[in-house]
Design an enzyme around this catalytic site. Structure first.
Site: not given
Length: 312
Positions: A106, A227
């Protein structure tokens, strides 16, 4: 730049050796006839004069100083990196790895190639109130503890710390070791909003989003493999492997099992429906070593994107 302790020890040894040799030479000189040379020293049947021994010893002690500026810089950076890694490992655990890796994504994910803005610059510390960064304040608190300890030894920017921490999270969970270059500078303001890929994007939009950041479809798929960590339903949440790709191919969300709907994000499921993405998904599902290598390279590129570097 601080001189490594190893070099300081060598300097001390070098001077001590000179004093010892000179002392031995003076003592021997007082006990021999002025017209007789100091006795030779024999090792393995080969005679060496005292002066030869002295020159050899002094040369061996001086060798570590014969370093190019590049070698010196590399040795210094390796030492700095070791300090940061050690600090991160004290606060990191497998259960925290997914959050730390998400933090790195992020912070770096705001990069825009067209104007070289955003990217890995520590701006995430100013952006924790944004909806897309929900939950990342916990990851910052974890790393803040490490940062305070590391700063007591050497200053570390948030950008460097987060980059290294993300790599350590991957390694701790069984993924590849990722070399991280140091020297990133922190920004003093948040990056523009709306630059992170949304969870609802389809494959075409995801590819365009990553292309604006300078990443190919292959790199998009490789990075999406992160992920596999966390609670998104792709295998063991604390193990970094290629389960993400194997499960995407199985498409468990298409079954009637209610639990399968909890696997992955809409953007994850969209990748396997795209021919180009699906090809890379199949490659990584069959070859974990290939995935590890491509992820390592893509992650290094990600955390270097948009970074401003200090002059070393």
């Amino acid at each position: 730049m601080a001189v490594p302790m190893r070099q300081l020890v060598i300097v001390s040894d070098f001077r001590l050796a000179q004093q010892l040799i000179d002392s031995r030479h003076d003592n021997r000189a007082r006990n021999v006839h002025p017209h007789i040379s100091p006795p030779s020293i024999t090792t393995n049947g080969v005679g060496f004069s005292y002066s030869c021994q002295r020159r050899e010893l002094l040369f061996m002690l001086a060798v570590p100083f014969i370093q190019s500026p590049q070698e010196w810089a590399q040795a210094s950076e390796a030492s700095d990196l070791s300090v940061i890694q050690s600090g991160v490992r004290k606060v990191l655990s497998k259960s925290k790895a997914a959050a730390i890796l998400r933090l790195a994504f992020h912070d770096a994910g705001t990069f825009n190639l067209s104007d070289n803005s955003g990217g890995m610059n520590g701006s995430i510390v100013y952006e924790l109130d944004r909806p897309e960064n929900a939950g990342l304040s916990k990851a910052i608190k974890i790393l803040d503890k490490a940062k305070r300890e590391i700063d007591d030894i050497q200053h570390v920017s948030w950008a460097d710390l987060i980059s290294v921490a993300g790599a350590e999270a991957v390694s701790l969970c069984g993924g590849p070791a990722i070399p991280i270059k140091l020297g990133r500078l922190d920004t003093r303001e948040p990056d523009p909003q709306g630059r992170l890929p949304e969870e609802t994007l389809d494959a075409s939009d995801l590819k365009r989003c990553f292309l604006r950041k300078g990443f190919s479809t292959q790199e998009l798929v490789a990075l999406s493999g992160a992920h596999t960590l966390g609670s998104k339903g792709f295998g063991n949440p604390n193990i970094f492997d290629n389960s993400y790709f194997k499960i995407l191919i199985e498409k468990p969300w298409a079954s009637s099992d209610g639990m399968s709907s909890m696997i992955g994000l809409p953007s994850d499921r969209a990748l396997v429906e795209d021919d180009e993405c699906s090809r890379w998904i199949s490659i990584y599902a069959d070859d974990e070593a290939r995935f590890f290598n491509d992820f390592k390279n893509a992650y290094a590129k990600l955390v270097n994107s948009g970074a401003s570097w200090r002059n070393i």
